[in-house]
Design an enzyme around this catalytic site. Structure first.
Site, PDB file in Angstrom:
ATOM      1  N   GLU A  53     -11.517  13.710 -28.406  1.00 24.16           N
ATOM      2  CA  GLU A  53     -12.179  14.432 -29.442  1.00 24.16           C
ATOM      3  C   GLU A  53     -11.771  15.785 -30.029  1.00 24.16           C
ATOM      4  OE1 GLU A  53     -15.039  11.770 -26.991  1.00 24.16           O
ATOM      5  OE2 GLU A  53     -13.095  12.998 -26.520  1.00 24.16           O
ATOM      6  N   CYS A  76     -18.411  12.681 -24.081  1.00 21.16           N
ATOM      7  CA  CYS A  76     -19.251  13.126 -23.032  1.00 21.16           C
ATOM      8  C   CYS A  76     -20.526  13.954 -23.581  1.00 21.16           C
ATOM      9  CB  CYS A  76     -18.141  13.937 -21.941  1.00 21.16           C
ATOM     10  SG  CYS A  76     -17.586  15.382 -22.612  1.00 21.16           S
ATOM     11  N   TRP A 171      16.714 -11.533  -7.108  1.00 19.00           N
ATOM     12  CA  TRP A 171      15.624 -11.127  -7.669  1.00 19.00           C
ATOM     13  C   TRP A 171      14.879 -12.456  -8.410  1.00 19.00           C
ATOM     14  CZ3 TRP A 171      13.488  -6.631  -6.920  1.00 19.00           C
ATOM     15  CH2 TRP A 171      14.354  -5.698  -6.580  1.00 19.00           C
ATOM     16  N   THR A 197       7.087  -6.068   4.113  1.00 20.18           N
ATOM     17  CA  THR A 197       8.057  -5.716   2.872  1.00 20.18           C
ATOM     18  C   THR A 197       9.063  -4.727   3.406  1.00 20.18           C
ATOM     19  OG1 THR A 197       6.287  -6.781   1.598  1.00 20.18           O
ATOM     20  CG2 THR A 197       8.042  -5.111   0.672  1.00 20.18           C
ATOM     21  N   ASP A 201      12.808  -5.620   3.149  1.00 21.18           N
ATOM     22  CA  ASP A 201      13.579  -5.171   1.844  1.00 21.18           C
ATOM     23  C   ASP A 201      13.905  -3.582   1.786  1.00 21.18           C
ATOM     24  OD1 ASP A 201      13.198  -7.708   0.828  1.00 21.18           O
ATOM     25  OD2 ASP A 201      11.135  -7.189  -0.050  1.00 21.18           O
ATOM     26  N   LEU A 205       9.946   2.203  -3.246  1.00 22.53           N
ATOM     27  CA  LEU A 205       8.508   2.276  -3.830  1.00 22.53           C
ATOM     28  C   LEU A 205       8.471   3.304  -4.847  1.00 22.53           C
ATOM     29  CD1 LEU A 205       6.148   1.137  -1.009  1.00 22.53           C
ATOM     30  CD2 LEU A 205       7.238  -0.336  -2.420  1.00 22.53           C
ATOM     31  N   GLY A 297       3.309  -8.758   0.733  1.00 21.16           N
ATOM     32  CA  GLY A 297       3.595  -9.990   1.312  1.00 21.16           C
ATOM     33  C   GLY A 297       2.585 -11.070   1.009  1.00 21.16           C
TER      34      GLY A 297
END
Length: 369
Positions: A53, A76, A171, A197, A201, A205, A297
């Site tokens: 605002e 607020c 994939w 995972t 893999d 991340l 997983g």
């Protein structure tokens, strides 16, 4: 009404520019309209900066007097790092206020609207409310429970598998879906996987987008501390921290070696021999994690859904068939025995993402939306 919705949609579009960067505050967008024209607009970019605002008032200048405010969240009424927005709006002399949704923060929760009404500003609340509530879902979950808002993301074949019987999963989803997931990583505070995972893999991340992006905190759930010290999540070229959640049974020597690599190792209680996920979520919430993307997983996903920790499901369905019943699924272990006990999704949306179909919705009884 169409014009009102158009202006609120513009405020929502602005608010999304701050998504994932405003914690502990929510993302908010605001515009000021006079004689049918936008004279000021703004969004909250990060904590400590002015609220949406205030940016809209600065943009409008003198044109703010007599204008209509469209804001995604109730202004607020309390003083934090910045002053109360409701008072600033009164001082600026706005004519009316259209508000997407009430602020769930107990410090506000209707007080901002009350302050405007006491200043003789007509207030209408609930314009595009579902979209506005969805936007602030992580903030709402965290400010009312202290826990992160958890999004469980998975990609499955048309016959319901996340991987072949040999564990091959790269994939299943297409390029467009994977880009969307990276945009989601850019907006969340943390990403979580299980040790399975990591072992299978070896993921980084991280967020990988052409224009760059923010890497979230990386959380690995590893009850027996099996994570290899050469894992990319420990040695990747990211500025994001890595947190390994394990139990008190973990080898002290391994804990110290991981800490020497720069990882944070969190020793937690056990739940049937595994990391207590509820305790982990509490710890993450205490450090200000509002949103978490779960890319686990089957075992981790099943534990999270069983404990009522998942707020939103995002499932990418790919036009692939494995042609058997020996593939892996989103969840492992035993599920409910009766359909009456099945978890249901609300606010379900179905979207085409390249060749895939995205089905997403809020887990009924868990999500704050």
């Amino acid at each position: 009404m169409a014009g009102h919705k158009r202006f609120m949609q513009r405020a929502l579009d602005l608010a999304r520019r701050g998504e994932g960067r405003t914690g502990p505050n929510p993302p908010v967008g605001a515009i000021l309209v006079k004689d049918g024209q936008i004279v000021g607009e703004g969004f909250h970019p990060r904590a400590g900066d002015p609220h949406a605002e205030i940016f809209a008032l600065r943009h409008a200048g003198g044109a703010a007097r007599g204008s209509d405010l469209y804001v995604t969240l109730e202004p607020c009424s309390h003083r934090g790092r910045t002053g109360p927005c409701a008072e600033a709006l009164l001082d600026a002399g706005i004519r009316r206020a259209f508000i997407g949704t009430q602020d769930p923060n107990p410090l506000v929760q209707g007080r901002g609207m009350s302050l405007l009404r006491k200043g003789e500003i007509p207030v209408e609340s609930g314009l595009l409310e579902a979209e506005c509530r969805r936007l602030i879902a992580p903030f709402a979950k965290h400010v009312t429970t202290g826990l992160p808002y958890v999004i469980l993301k998975s990609a499955v074949t048309l016959d319901g598998h996340t991987a072949t019987s040999a564990g091959d999963s790269q994939w299943i989803s297409g390029d467009d879906s994977r880009t969307l997931v990276h945009r989601l990583r850019d907006r969340v505070d943390a990403i979580m996987v299980g040790i399975g995972t990591v072992l299978h893999d070896d993921p980084r991340l991280t967020t990988r987008l052409p224009e760059g992006g923010k890497d979230p905190l990386r959380v690995v759930v590893d009850g027996r501390l099996e994570i290899p010290e050469e894992a990319l999540v420990l040695r990747g070229d990211s500025a994001a921290s890595t947190l390994v959640a394990t139990t008190a049974r973990a080898s002290r020597d391994k804990v110290e070696r991981l800490r020497a690599l720069g990882a944070e190792v969190l020793l937690l209680g056990e739940d049937e021999g595994r990391v207590d996920l509820s305790e982990l979520m509490g710890c993450l919430g205490q450090r200000g994690i509002q949103s978490l993307l779960l890319e686990g997983g089957g075992r981790l996903n099943a534990a999270a859904i069983r404990e009522g920790l998942v707020d939103r499901m995002m499932v990418f369905v790919a036009p692939l068939l494995l042609g058997g019943n020996d593939g892996q699924g989103i969840f492992s272990g035993c599920g409910v025995r009766r359909l009456a006990d099945a978890l249901r999704l609300d606010d379900v949306r179905i979207t085409s993402v390249g060749v895939d179909t995205l089905i997403e919705g809020e887990v009924k009884g868990c999500s704050p939306v």
